[in-house]
Design a protein around this motif. Structure first.
Motif, PDB file in Angstrom:
ATOM      1  N   UNK A   1     -51.715 -16.769  40.451  1.00 36.21           N
ATOM      2  CA  UNK A   1     -52.907 -15.927  40.621  1.00 36.21           C
ATOM      3  C   UNK A   1     -53.152 -15.163  39.323  1.00 36.21           C
ATOM      4  N   UNK A   2     -54.165 -15.598  38.579  1.00 31.94           N
ATOM      5  CA  UNK A   2     -54.534 -14.941  37.330  1.00 31.94           C
ATOM      6  C   UNK A   2     -56.046 -14.789  37.274  1.00 31.94           C
ATOM      7  N   UNK A   3     -56.497 -13.718  36.688  1.00 31.35           N
ATOM      8  CA  UNK A   3     -57.928 -13.457  36.503  1.00 31.35           C
ATOM      9  C   UNK A   3     -58.705 -13.552  37.815  1.00 31.35           C
ATOM     10  N   UNK A   4     -58.072 -13.174  38.912  1.00 34.37           N
ATOM     11  CA  UNK A   4     -58.741 -13.163  40.202  1.00 34.37           C
ATOM     12  C   UNK A   4     -58.897 -14.522  40.861  1.00 34.37           C
ATOM     13  N   UNK A   5     -58.215 -15.531  40.351  1.00 37.01           N
ATOM     14  CA  UNK A   5     -58.282 -16.856  40.969  1.00 37.01           C
ATOM     15  C   UNK A   5     -56.921 -17.549  40.877  1.00 37.01           C
ATOM     16  N   UNK A   6     -56.764 -18.602  41.654  1.00 34.02           N
ATOM     17  CA  UNK A   6     -55.517 -19.350  41.663  1.00 34.02           C
ATOM     18  C   UNK A   6     -55.674 -20.570  40.762  1.00 34.02           C
ATOM     19  N   UNK A   7     -54.727 -20.707  39.826  1.00 30.50           N
ATOM     20  CA  UNK A   7     -54.777 -21.815  38.866  1.00 30.50           C
ATOM     21  C   UNK A   7     -53.388 -22.437  38.767  1.00 30.50           C
ATOM     22  N   UNK A   8     -53.313 -23.723  38.397  1.00 29.14           N
ATOM     23  CA  UNK A   8     -51.994 -24.302  38.153  1.00 29.14           C
ATOM     24  C   UNK A   8     -51.402 -23.697  36.881  1.00 29.14           C
ATOM     25  N   UNK A   9     -50.087 -23.615  36.829  1.00 28.59           N
ATOM     26  CA  UNK A   9     -49.404 -23.010  35.691  1.00 28.59           C
ATOM     27  C   UNK A   9     -49.784 -23.676  34.375  1.00 28.59           C
ATOM     28  N   UNK A  10     -49.964 -25.000  34.386  1.00 27.77           N
ATOM     29  CA  UNK A  10     -50.319 -25.701  33.149  1.00 27.77           C
ATOM     30  C   UNK A  10     -51.686 -25.281  32.620  1.00 27.77           C
ATOM     31  N   UNK A  11     -52.487 -24.597  33.434  1.00 22.93           N
ATOM     32  CA  UNK A  11     -53.797 -24.123  33.003  1.00 22.93           C
ATOM     33  C   UNK A  11     -53.774 -22.754  32.366  1.00 22.93           C
ATOM     34  N   UNK A  12     -52.612 -22.080  32.376  1.00 24.55           N
ATOM     35  CA  UNK A  12     -52.547 -20.726  31.816  1.00 24.55           C
ATOM     36  C   UNK A  12     -51.414 -20.549  30.808  1.00 24.55           C
ATOM     37  N   UNK A  13     -50.619 -21.624  30.592  1.00 19.81           N
ATOM     38  CA  UNK A  13     -49.475 -21.480  29.695  1.00 19.81           C
ATOM     39  C   UNK A  13     -49.082 -22.820  29.103  1.00 19.81           C
ATOM     40  N   UNK A  14     -48.328 -22.740  28.022  1.00 19.01           N
ATOM     41  CA  UNK A  14     -47.720 -23.923  27.427  1.00 19.01           C
ATOM     42  C   UNK A  14     -46.323 -24.049  28.018  1.00 19.01           C
ATOM     43  N   UNK A  15     -46.005 -25.241  28.533  1.00 16.01           N
ATOM     44  CA  UNK A  15     -44.721 -25.468  29.182  1.00 16.01           C
ATOM     45  C   UNK A  15     -43.952 -26.496  28.365  1.00 16.01           C
ATOM     46  N   UNK A  16     -42.697 -26.176  28.050  1.00 14.62           N
ATOM     47  CA  UNK A  16     -41.881 -27.125  27.288  1.00 14.62           C
ATOM     48  C   UNK A  16     -40.443 -27.097  27.807  1.00 14.62           C
ATOM     49  N   UNK A  17     -39.683 -28.098  27.399  1.00 19.61           N
ATOM     50  CA  UNK A  17     -38.264 -28.168  27.739  1.00 19.61           C
ATOM     51  C   UNK A  17     -37.502 -28.311  26.422  1.00 19.61           C
ATOM     52  N   UNK A  18     -37.131 -27.182  25.796  1.00 20.98           N
ATOM     53  CA  UNK A  18     -36.477 -27.248  24.491  1.00 20.98           C
ATOM     54  C   UNK A  18     -35.101 -27.922  24.534  1.00 20.98           C
ATOM     55  N   UNK A  19     -34.463 -27.919  25.697  1.00 19.28           N
ATOM     56  CA  UNK A  19     -33.197 -28.633  25.864  1.00 19.28           C
ATOM     57  C   UNK A  19     -33.102 -29.104  27.316  1.00 19.28           C
ATOM     58  N   UNK A  20     -32.123 -29.947  27.644  1.00 20.37           N
ATOM     59  CA  UNK A  20     -32.064 -30.531  29.001  1.00 20.37           C
ATOM     60  C   UNK A  20     -31.810 -29.528  30.130  1.00 20.37           C
ATOM     61  N   UNK A  21     -31.451 -28.303  29.803  1.00 21.29           N
ATOM     62  CA  UNK A  21     -31.140 -27.323  30.839  1.00 21.29           C
ATOM     63  C   UNK A  21     -32.078 -26.117  30.851  1.00 21.29           C
ATOM     64  N   UNK A  22     -33.150 -26.149  30.034  1.00 20.51           N
ATOM     65  CA  UNK A  22     -34.042 -24.998  29.940  1.00 20.51           C
ATOM     66  C   UNK A  22     -35.508 -25.420  29.955  1.00 20.51           C
TER      67      UNK A  22
END
Length: 184
Positions: A44-65
């Protein structure tokens, strides 16, 4: 509609069901960090519901993070809240004021068996969806004028072949995910 159009329509719907199932499988945690694990969590951002990929950059810098960097740092709290509230994943995010990091823990044998059961439930839901699509297409063919009983039987045979083909794909994906899940 003739049988060819009905079969094409059924195949398109089967493809949609399979695609949805594949998305569901990506969301099942396997003990290895993967951005797909969290990208569709609703925030819930800016008064609406959005998928996380629509509001942030998602990465996996290593296999456990998994690392999540919001485009607006003011949205760290809502993102962290959404991650904590998603009970299916059982994640514990940590927020350093700039990024959110999630440490992915290895599963116990009991937890892996629970996830294997969840995968089976998702596969069964997809199989039910395929059968419902078959039922809808057959009902549509029966409603249309000009379909002979032989044509309906032929359509039903073709739909059953399609279902067998898609169920084989589902089984392959389930086996792949389960082997990934059971690998320590």
């Amino acid at each position: 509609m003739d049988n060819t159009q009905l079969l094409k329509s059924a195949r398109d719907k089967f493809d949609g069901a399979l695609e949805f199932f594949e998305g569901e499988l990506v969301g099942v945690r396997s003990g290895r960090a993967h951005p797909g694990l969290v990208e569709n969590i609703k925030v819930n951002v800016y008064g609406q519901t959005m998928p996380l990929k629509g509001v942030a950059t998602i990465s996996a810098p290593d296999p456990k993070t998994i690392q999540i960097q919001p485009w607006d740092h003011g949205q760290l709290a809502p993102i962290e809240k959404a991650l904590r509230e998603d009970q299916n994943l059982g994640l514990n995010p940590s927020n350093d004021g700039h990024v959110i990091r999630i440490a992915i823990q290895s599963w116990s044998e009991e937890s892996r068996l629970q996830l294997k059961k969840l995968i089976g439930q998702k596969a069964e839901a997809c199989n039910i969806s395929l059968r419902n699509i078959r039922h809808e297409v057959l009902a549509q063919a029966k409603k249309s004028d000009g379909s002979t009983p032989d044509q309906l039987k032929g359509l039903e045979k073709e739909l059953n072949k399609l279902i067998d083909e898609y169920q084989a794909k589902i089984t392959t994906q389930v086996q792949t995910k389960e082997s990934e899940l059971m690998t320590v």
